[in-house]
Design an enzyme around this catalytic site. Structure first.
Site, short mmCIF file in Angstrom:
data_model
loop_
_atom_site.label_atom_id
_atom_site.label_comp_id
_atom_site.label_asym_id
_atom_site.label_seq_id
_atom_site.Cartn_x
_atom_site.Cartn_y
_atom_site.Cartn_z
N GLY A 55 104.22 -72.17 54.91
CA GLY A 55 103.31 -72.32 56.05
C GLY A 55 104.06 -72.95 57.20
O GLY A 55 105.14 -73.51 57.01
N CYS A 82 108.43 -73.18 49.68
CA CYS A 82 108.68 -73.66 51.05
C CYS A 82 107.70 -74.78 51.42
O CYS A 82 107.73 -75.83 50.78
CB CYS A 82 108.63 -72.49 52.03
SG CYS A 82 109.40 -72.92 53.60
N TYR A 83 106.81 -74.57 52.39
CA TYR A 83 105.85 -75.63 52.72
C TYR A 83 105.09 -76.06 51.46
O TYR A 83 104.81 -77.24 51.27
CB TYR A 83 104.86 -75.18 53.80
CG TYR A 83 103.76 -76.19 54.03
CD1 TYR A 83 103.96 -77.27 54.88
CD2 TYR A 83 102.55 -76.11 53.34
CE1 TYR A 83 102.97 -78.24 55.05
CE2 TYR A 83 101.56 -77.06 53.49
CZ TYR A 83 101.77 -78.12 54.35
OH TYR A 83 100.81 -79.08 54.50
N HIS A 169 112.43 -68.76 49.79
CA HIS A 169 111.37 -67.76 49.56
C HIS A 169 111.81 -66.74 48.51
O HIS A 169 112.50 -65.78 48.84
CB HIS A 169 111.05 -67.03 50.88
CG HIS A 169 110.35 -67.91 51.86
ND1 HIS A 169 108.99 -68.05 51.89
CD2 HIS A 169 110.84 -68.71 52.84
CE1 HIS A 169 108.66 -68.91 52.84
NE2 HIS A 169 109.77 -69.32 53.44
N GLU A 171 110.08 -64.51 47.25
CA GLU A 171 109.32 -63.25 47.37
C GLU A 171 109.99 -62.24 48.31
O GLU A 171 109.65 -61.06 48.26
CB GLU A 171 107.89 -63.54 47.85
CG GLU A 171 107.74 -64.04 49.28
CD GLU A 171 107.97 -65.54 49.45
OE1 GLU A 171 108.60 -66.15 48.55
OE2 GLU A 171 107.56 -66.09 50.47
N SER A 223 87.93 -40.48 57.12
CA SER A 223 88.77 -39.84 58.13
C SER A 223 89.70 -38.81 57.50
O SER A 223 90.31 -38.02 58.20
CB SER A 223 89.62 -40.91 58.83
OG SER A 223 90.59 -41.41 57.91
N GLY A 224 89.83 -38.87 56.17
CA GLY A 224 90.80 -38.00 55.52
C GLY A 224 92.15 -38.68 55.39
O GLY A 224 93.04 -38.16 54.74
N GLY A 225 92.30 -39.86 56.00
CA GLY A 225 93.52 -40.66 55.82
C GLY A 225 93.53 -41.25 54.42
O GLY A 225 92.53 -41.20 53.71
N ASP A 227 93.67 -44.33 53.21
CA ASP A 227 92.85 -45.49 52.85
C ASP A 227 91.38 -45.13 52.68
O ASP A 227 90.77 -45.47 51.67
CB ASP A 227 93.00 -46.59 53.91
CG ASP A 227 94.45 -46.97 54.12
OD1 ASP A 227 95.25 -46.71 53.20
OD2 ASP A 227 94.78 -47.50 55.19
N SER A 228 90.83 -44.42 53.65
CA SER A 228 89.40 -44.11 53.51
C SER A 228 89.18 -43.11 52.38
O SER A 228 88.15 -43.15 51.71
CB SER A 228 88.78 -43.64 54.83
OG SER A 228 89.29 -42.39 55.23
N SER A 229 90.15 -42.25 52.12
CA SER A 229 89.99 -41.29 51.02
C SER A 229 89.96 -42.02 49.68
O SER A 229 89.11 -41.74 48.82
CB SER A 229 91.14 -40.29 50.99
OG SER A 229 91.16 -39.55 52.17
N LYS A 369 99.90 -50.73 51.27
CA LYS A 369 99.80 -49.28 51.42
C LYS A 369 100.32 -48.53 50.18
O LYS A 369 99.68 -47.61 49.69
CB LYS A 369 100.61 -48.85 52.64
CG LYS A 369 100.35 -47.44 53.07
CD LYS A 369 99.12 -47.41 53.91
CE LYS A 369 98.86 -46.09 54.56
NZ LYS A 369 97.66 -46.18 55.41
#
Ligand code: XMP
Length: 513
Positions: A55, A82-83, A169, A171, A223-225, A227-229, A369
């Site tokens: 942070g 870290c923090y 870090h 990660e 939308s057919g993208g 994420d929404s699919s 994603k």
């Protein structure tokens, strides 16, 4: 919930979701929650381990975020990063100070043999540092397990209490053996078995959606993208016909896109959902006639989407839930909070407030994603949909410079289809960030046969990017460009010139408007 889980407590770091994602890469379920979450809620989740993120604060700063001290007494292993490591040291009686030398970037760290986090890690290992404060003295009972020439406590542990901390870090990719360290924490220290898979996420989500929604009605703007699919299919598996998807074909989609979306989600497709396709092309072209200013075009396109969605929602009647394909914003406001609603609205360009729904459901809000893509494959969504490149909500409207007309849409659709076909033929379609054809507003003189032409120039764009905040023009093979240009000029009426955009972002943007 019986499943193994690690909770990441967010102290405001940039990498909080990345930490969660790394844990999920170990096949252990992980969620991010605010550092201030109530202890009872945390206990109820029964996590196998807790990770404190980094942070921007200093533990001595005004209003510095600190967790409840009781957390250290729960017997749940904790890893401070870290923090988070400084907060742990400070709260348990160690000393945190401004470091005489800040460390930033790749740093060689010397680790102690026998330290649980560093099991199997090289004695000298490159780690990513980013700090101005440091732990100058570990709390009593802790053993220092790593240092650098300028950082005396680069890591510490108190295995008896299950407490571990690293200043760097683990990660981020720059920490070469970071994944090893995190998996040591997850498996050796927290005792997880790693039996979680994206399939479990899908199954669990379907079950919990079913329970939550009961026999309520759900509406999804599709939308057919990707994420929404994925969100729509998850919901359809959970509640079938209780879901209605509204797909607005604004006449600014890529060639055949409307039909492709309909083939998957419409009545002929494999999913049992109510699918409404609104063919609004004419309506959009009318609204956009004579408009050349990019922002105004975007506003008109967004506004019209809202109006259409509103009209359809009214026809459907009282809707209990609205689904959105929002991905990985933190889960801090995952409930009914106002800010969650604002954020979600923002995601689809501002859905109407007048739609009568009780709550927004965002089943993908924890995923990155590529994790959404994995979930999509688990759900059996066709690969070509799952690996689709991003397509902006305003569609071709922002890939046609100047006024949008049906004729210009046709030109850019045809040119773009040829470009995509050639890219796919060359086997480049999975490797590129985004690629498309745009229609410039420039006409120039050419010659075709024995005739003079005065036609449009199409611009081709291809970018490599990891986050879309910055991007570089891709070095496409000349042959692919040449074949594409040749085909476009020959096959697309109204085009006599093809240009390739070499601009990176910044100073350019990915889209043209
Ligand atoms: P820019 O042009 O801002 O694009 O460099 C970055 C990424 O965002 C996409 N983009 C949008 N996506 N609605 C969207 O859903 C929009 O209004 C929008 N504008 C740009 C763009 O395609 C690229 O992936």
């Amino acid at each position: 919930m019986k499943k193994e889980m690690i909770v990441v407590l967010d102290f405001g770091g940039q990498y909080n979701q990345l930490i969660a994602r790394r844990v999920r890469e170990c096949n252990v379920y992980c969620e991010v929650h605010p550092y201030s979450m109530e202890l009872d809620r945390l206990k109820a989740m029964n996590p196998r381990g807790i990770i404190f993120t980094g942070g921007p604060n200093s533990v001595y700063g005004e209003g510095a975020p600190l967790c409840e001290k009781e957390l250290f007494e729960l017997g749940i292993p904790i890893l401070g990063i870290c923090y988070g490591s400084q907060a742990m040291a400070y709260m348990l009686g160690g000393t945190v100070e401004t470091a005489p030398v800040s460390e930033y970037g790749k740093t060689e760290v010397s680790v102690e043999r026998g330290a649980a986090i560093f099991e199997g890690v090289s004695e000298q290992t490159i780690c990513w540092m980013s700090h101005t404060d440091y732990i100058s003295k570990a709390p009593e009972g802790f053993r220092v397990t790593a240092h650098t020439p300028v950082c005396p406590v680069a890591a510490m542990e108190c295995p008896e209490r299950g407490l571990y901390a690293v200043q760097f870090h683990p990660e981020v990719m720059h920490t070469r053996e970071g994944m090893k360290m995190l998996s040591n924490f997850v498996f050796q220290i927290c005792g997880c078995s790693g039996d979680w898979k994206m399939g479990s996420f899908v199954e669990d989500t379907i079950k919990s959606l079913r329970k939550k929604i009961g026999d309520g009605k759900v509406l999804c703007a599709l939308s057919g993208g990707v994420d929404s699919s994925v969100a729509a299919v998850l919901l359809s598996k959970a509640i079938g016909k209780q879901l209605t998807c509204v797909f607005v074909d604004h006449g600014l989609l890529r060639k055949n896109e409307g039909d492709e979306v309909e083939a998957v989600f419409g009545p002929a497709g494999p999913y049992e959902l109510n699918f409404i396709r609104v063919n609004a092309g004419e309506r959009y072209y009318k609204k956009l006639a004579g408009v050349t200013e990019p922002e105004q075009k975007r506003k008109i396109i967004g506004e019209e989407f809202i109006r259409i969605f509103e009209e359809e929602a009214r026809k459907i009647g009282a809707v209990d839930y609205l689904v959105q394909g929002t991905i990985y914003p933190d889960v801090i406001e995952s409930g009914l909070g106002k800010s969650a609603v604002i954020k979600s609205h923002h995601n689809v360009g501002g859905l109407p407030d007048v739609v009568d729904f009780k709550e927004i459901i965002e089943p993908l809000r924890l995923l990155f994603k590529d994790e959404v893509r994995k979930a999509g494959l688990e759900l059996g969504i066709p690969e070509y949909l799952v690996y689709r490149q991003p397509f902006p909500g305003p569609g071709l409207g922002i890939r046609i410079i100047g006024e949008v007309t049906a004729e210009k849409v046709r030109i850019v659709q045809e040119a773009d289809a040829i470009y995509r076909e050639e890219i796919a033929k060359a086997g480049l379609d999975r490797g590129l960030g985004q690629y498309f054809a745009a229609l410039t507003n420039m006409r120039s003189v050419g010659v075709m046969g024995d005739y003079r032409t005065y036609d449009y120039a199409v611009a081709l764009r291809a970018v490599n990017t990891s986050d879309f905040m910055t991007a570089d023009a891709s070095e496409l093979p000349w042959k692919v460009l040449a074949v594409t240009a040749n085909r476009i000029v020959n096959e697309v009426k109204g085009v006599n010139r093809v240009l390739y955009d070499l601009t990176s972002k910044p100073p350019g943007t990915v889209e043209f408007e």
